[in-house]
Design a protein around this motif. Structure first.
Motif, PDB file in Angstrom:
ATOM      1  N   ASN A 213       0.814  -1.221   0.000  1.00 18.00           N
ATOM      2  CA  ASN A 213       0.000   0.000   0.000  1.00 18.00           C
ATOM      3  C   ASN A 213       0.846   1.268   0.000  1.00 18.00           C
ATOM      4  OD1 ASN A 213      -2.507  -1.333   0.045  1.00 18.00           O
ATOM      5  ND2 ASN A 213      -2.401  -1.607   2.254  1.00 18.00           N
ATOM      6  N   VAL A 214       2.148   1.150   0.201  1.00 19.56           N
ATOM      7  CA  VAL A 214       3.033   2.313   0.248  1.00 19.56           C
ATOM      8  C   VAL A 214       3.027   3.019  -1.108  1.00 19.56           C
ATOM      9  CG1 VAL A 214       5.419   3.086   0.569  1.00 19.56           C
ATOM     10  CG2 VAL A 214       4.509   1.204   1.963  1.00 19.56           C
ATOM     11  N   LEU A 215       2.822   4.327  -1.102  1.00 26.50           N
ATOM     12  CA  LEU A 215       2.888   5.110  -2.343  1.00 26.50           C
ATOM     13  C   LEU A 215       4.348   5.271  -2.741  1.00 26.50           C
ATOM     14  CD1 LEU A 215       0.220   7.852  -1.499  1.00 26.50           C
ATOM     15  CD2 LEU A 215      -0.094   5.743  -2.816  1.00 26.50           C
ATOM     16  N   TRP A 216       4.616   5.301  -4.037  1.00 31.46           N
ATOM     17  CA  TRP A 216       6.000   5.228  -4.508  1.00 31.46           C
ATOM     18  C   TRP A 216       6.951   6.258  -3.876  1.00 31.46           C
ATOM     19  CZ3 TRP A 216       9.358   1.977  -5.869  1.00 31.46           C
ATOM     20  CH2 TRP A 216      10.572   2.385  -6.439  1.00 31.46           C
ATOM     21  N   PRO A 217       6.599   7.540  -3.742  1.00 35.23           N
ATOM     22  CA  PRO A 217       7.554   8.489  -3.151  1.00 35.23           C
ATOM     23  C   PRO A 217       7.960   8.132  -1.721  1.00 35.23           C
ATOM     24  CG  PRO A 217       5.843   9.674  -4.326  1.00 35.23           C
ATOM     25  CD  PRO A 217       5.396   8.244  -4.243  1.00 35.23           C
ATOM     26  N   ASP A 218       7.143   7.333  -1.032  1.00 33.21           N
ATOM     27  CA  ASP A 218       7.456   6.916   0.340  1.00 33.21           C
ATOM     28  C   ASP A 218       8.193   5.577   0.391  1.00 33.21           C
ATOM     29  OD1 ASP A 218       6.273   9.144   1.571  1.00 33.21           O
ATOM     30  OD2 ASP A 218       4.285   8.216   1.509  1.00 33.21           O
ATOM     31  N   PHE A 219       8.392   4.934  -0.752  1.00 32.20           N
ATOM     32  CA  PHE A 219       9.022   3.611  -0.790  1.00 32.20           C
ATOM     33  C   PHE A 219      10.510   3.745  -0.467  1.00 32.20           C
ATOM     34  CE2 PHE A 219      10.727  -0.245  -2.831  1.00 32.20           C
ATOM     35  CZ  PHE A 219       9.818  -1.199  -2.389  1.00 32.20           C
ATOM     36  N   SER A 220      10.936   3.063   0.585  1.00 36.89           N
ATOM     37  CA  SER A 220      12.316   3.186   1.077  1.00 36.89           C
ATOM     38  C   SER A 220      13.064   1.865   0.964  1.00 36.89           C
ATOM     39  CB  SER A 220      12.287   3.615   2.553  1.00 36.89           C
ATOM     40  OG  SER A 220      11.712   2.577   3.340  1.00 36.89           O
ATOM     41  N   LYS A 221      14.316   1.875   1.347  1.00 40.09           N
ATOM     42  CA  LYS A 221      15.110   0.649   1.367  1.00 40.09           C
ATOM     43  C   LYS A 221      14.469  -0.382   2.289  1.00 40.09           C
ATOM     44  CE  LYS A 221      19.674   2.544   0.210  1.00 40.09           C
ATOM     45  NZ  LYS A 221      21.094   2.638   0.599  1.00 40.09           N
ATOM     46  N   GLU A 222      13.917   0.088   3.411  1.00 43.80           N
ATOM     47  CA  GLU A 222      13.291  -0.833   4.360  1.00 43.80           C
ATOM     48  C   GLU A 222      12.098  -1.534   3.730  1.00 43.80           C
ATOM     49  OE1 GLU A 222      14.532  -1.366   7.633  1.00 43.80           O
ATOM     50  OE2 GLU A 222      16.172  -0.340   6.614  1.00 43.80           O
ATOM     51  N   HIS A 223      11.329  -0.816   2.930  1.00 45.98           N
ATOM     52  CA  HIS A 223      10.189  -1.428   2.248  1.00 45.98           C
ATOM     53  C   HIS A 223      10.674  -2.465   1.234  1.00 45.98           C
ATOM     54  CE1 HIS A 223       8.137   2.496   3.428  1.00 45.98           C
ATOM     55  NE2 HIS A 223       7.448   1.553   4.047  1.00 45.98           N
ATOM     56  N   LEU A 224      11.771  -2.163   0.563  1.00 47.92           N
ATOM     57  CA  LEU A 224      12.351  -3.127  -0.367  1.00 47.92           C
ATOM     58  C   LEU A 224      12.801  -4.385   0.368  1.00 47.92           C
ATOM     59  CD1 LEU A 224      13.432  -3.957  -3.175  1.00 47.92           C
ATOM     60  CD2 LEU A 224      15.568  -2.794  -2.568  1.00 47.92           C
ATOM     61  N   TYR A 225      13.449  -4.197   1.511  1.00 46.04           N
ATOM     62  CA  TYR A 225      13.903  -5.346   2.306  1.00 46.04           C
ATOM     63  C   TYR A 225      12.727  -6.224   2.715  1.00 46.04           C
ATOM     64  CZ  TYR A 225      18.185  -2.520   2.831  1.00 46.04           C
ATOM     65  OH  TYR A 225      19.317  -1.767   2.600  1.00 46.04           O
ATOM     66  N   GLU A 226      11.603  -5.583   3.100  1.00 49.85           N
ATOM     67  CA  GLU A 226      10.405  -6.333   3.493  1.00 49.85           C
ATOM     68  C   GLU A 226       9.902  -7.182   2.328  1.00 49.85           C
ATOM     69  OE1 GLU A 226       7.659  -3.381   4.788  1.00 49.85           O
ATOM     70  OE2 GLU A 226       8.570  -3.143   6.780  1.00 49.85           O
ATOM     71  N   ALA A 227       9.916  -6.613   1.131  1.00 52.80           N
ATOM     72  CA  ALA A 227       9.464  -7.345  -0.055  1.00 52.80           C
ATOM     73  C   ALA A 227      10.377  -8.533  -0.337  1.00 52.80           C
ATOM     74  CB  ALA A 227       9.427  -6.407  -1.265  1.00 52.80           C
ATOM     75  N   LEU A 228      11.677  -8.337  -0.186  1.00 59.64           N
ATOM     76  CA  LEU A 228      12.636  -9.409  -0.452  1.00 59.64           C
ATOM     77  C   LEU A 228      12.519 -10.531   0.581  1.00 59.64           C
ATOM     78  CD1 LEU A 228      15.731  -7.253  -1.461  1.00 59.64           C
ATOM     79  CD2 LEU A 228      14.365  -8.719  -2.965  1.00 59.64           C
ATOM     80  N   ILE A 229      12.302 -10.164   1.825  1.00 60.05           N
ATOM     81  CA  ILE A 229      12.128 -11.180   2.880  1.00 60.05           C
ATOM     82  C   ILE A 229      10.850 -11.986   2.617  1.00 60.05           C
ATOM     83  CG2 ILE A 229      11.641 -11.518   5.343  1.00 60.05           C
ATOM     84  CD1 ILE A 229      13.470  -9.014   5.819  1.00 60.05           C
ATOM     85  N   ASN A 230       9.784 -11.295   2.209  1.00 58.23           N
ATOM     86  CA  ASN A 230       8.543 -11.965   1.865  1.00 58.23           C
ATOM     87  C   ASN A 230       8.777 -12.945   0.717  1.00 58.23           C
ATOM     88  OD1 ASN A 230       5.965 -12.047   0.020  1.00 58.23           O
ATOM     89  ND2 ASN A 230       5.200 -11.483   2.034  1.00 58.23           N
ATOM     90  N   TYR A 231       9.512 -12.518  -0.285  1.00 62.02           N
ATOM     91  CA  TYR A 231       9.847 -13.360  -1.442  1.00 62.02           C
ATOM     92  C   TYR A 231      10.625 -14.603  -1.007  1.00 62.02           C
ATOM     93  CZ  TYR A 231      12.774 -14.751  -5.449  1.00 62.02           C
ATOM     94  OH  TYR A 231      13.451 -15.468  -6.412  1.00 62.02           O
ATOM     95  N   GLN A 232      11.582 -14.412  -0.112  1.00 61.94           N
ATOM     96  CA  GLN A 232      12.434 -15.518   0.305  1.00 61.94           C
ATOM     97  C   GLN A 232      11.702 -16.516   1.202  1.00 61.94           C
ATOM     98  OE1 GLN A 232      15.928 -13.515   1.900  1.00 61.94           O
ATOM     99  NE2 GLN A 232      16.849 -13.408  -0.133  1.00 61.94           N
ATOM    100  N   ASN A 233      10.558 -16.123   1.727  1.00 66.93           N
ATOM    101  CA  ASN A 233       9.759 -17.024   2.561  1.00 66.93           C
ATOM    102  C   ASN A 233       8.714 -17.797   1.750  1.00 66.93           C
ATOM    103  OD1 ASN A 233      10.970 -16.582   5.080  1.00 66.93           O
ATOM    104  ND2 ASN A 233       9.800 -14.697   5.377  1.00 66.93           N
ATOM    105  N   ARG A 234       8.712 -17.594   0.447  1.00 65.81           N
ATOM    106  CA  ARG A 234       7.767 -18.304  -0.407  1.00 65.81           C
ATOM    107  C   ARG A 234       8.419 -19.557  -1.006  1.00 65.81           C
ATOM    108  NH1 ARG A 234       4.572 -13.615  -3.902  1.00 65.81           N
ATOM    109  NH2 ARG A 234       4.370 -12.094  -2.221  1.00 65.81           N
ATOM    110  N   GLU A 235       7.580 -20.510  -1.392  1.00 62.20           N
ATOM    111  CA  GLU A 235       8.068 -21.715  -2.044  1.00 62.20           C
ATOM    112  C   GLU A 235       7.772 -21.598  -3.535  1.00 62.20           C
ATOM    113  OE1 GLU A 235       7.771 -26.217  -0.734  1.00 62.20           O
ATOM    114  OE2 GLU A 235       5.920 -25.606  -1.750  1.00 62.20           O
TER     115      GLU A 235
END
Length: 246
Positions: A213-235
């Motif tokens: 739900n984060v709007l692009w101008p507010d998208f930070s490195k931390e938000h990217l890390y959250e997305a990557l962690i979510n990805y790595q927890n998928r099969e």
């Protein structure tokens, strides 16, 4: 432990694609013109590019301007093209310092002369960089890309350059704008919308999709890390069963 420390560096997506959405709504929330959102969105681009390079992601593709975006008000389109030129000039040092190669995909001939000139100058200056490939999708539409690929393949079959029997996925890949990129592993879209919006339809066949739900101008490195962690927890099964994967 920080979010970055939780990321498995040996399980990163080889190709990360991002639909950068929400600039206009971000500006509207602040009582500003949409252009204000686009200008502030460049900060999120910088942070995302830096973070991906630091982590070791090899390919990052950003949906910067679609074929449909030409239908927006002329004032906004003109501002976006000027912003593209100024951003390319400002971020050249970032690309060089981080050893990042720039390339672009889409109907690039439709870009204004000044924007196209600036784009190709930066592409030329960064062509030997090898740490990461940053691809800007500009005047890009996946259906247009696929239509052009079909036309090219039909022409080659008609003129006996390739045979009808030889057409497979690799032949199709060779005729796409992304011919030198691997398939997308992870697609991120910001702003809460759950659409693909005519972006890399062939290339995301088995991509993991992540919506925030984060709007692009507010998208930070931390938000990217959250997305990557979510990805790595998928099969990722690619049509197989969990038992076959494990």
């Amino acid at each position: 432990m920080s979010l970055e420390d939780k990321i498995q560096k040996d399980f990163l997506p080889k190709h990360l694609a991002v639909i950068m959405d929400g600039n206009g709504r971000w500006a509207k929330q602040k009582g500003k013109l949409r252009v204000f959102g686009h200008e502030n969105g460049t900060k999120a681009v910088r942070q995302t590019v830096e973070a991906c390079a630091e982590l070791g992601i090899e390919n990052l593709t950003l949906y910067a301007f679609s074929t449909e975006n030409w239908n927006r008000p002329k004032l906004e389109v003109d501002a976006l093209m000027k912003l593209l030129v100024s951003s390319l000039r400002k971020e050249l040092n970032l690309l060089q310092e981080n050893n990042i190669r720039l390339q672009a995909i889409g109907a690039l001939d439709s870009l204004p002369k000044k924007a196209k000139k600036e784009l190709f100058e930066v592409i030329e200056k960064t062509k030997d960089n090898a740490r990461m490939t940053l691809t800007l999708a500009l005047s890009y539409g996946s259906r247009e890309e696929l239509k052009n690929a079909v036309k090219e393949i039909c022409y080659k079959v008609k003129n006996n350059i390739i045979s009808l029997e030889s057409i497979d996925e690799s032949i199709i890949n060779e005729h796409l704008y992304t011919q030198n990129l691997p398939d997308v592993d992870l697609l991120i879209r910001t702003s809460g919308e759950h659409r693909i919006s005519n972006f890399l339809l062939w290339q995301i066949a088995y991509a993991e999709l992540y919506f925030t739900n984060v709007l692009w101008p507010d998208f930070s490195k931390e938000h990217l890390y959250e997305a990557l962690i979510n990805y790595q927890n998928r099969e990722r099964r690619f049509g197989k069963t969990s038992e076959q994967i494990n």
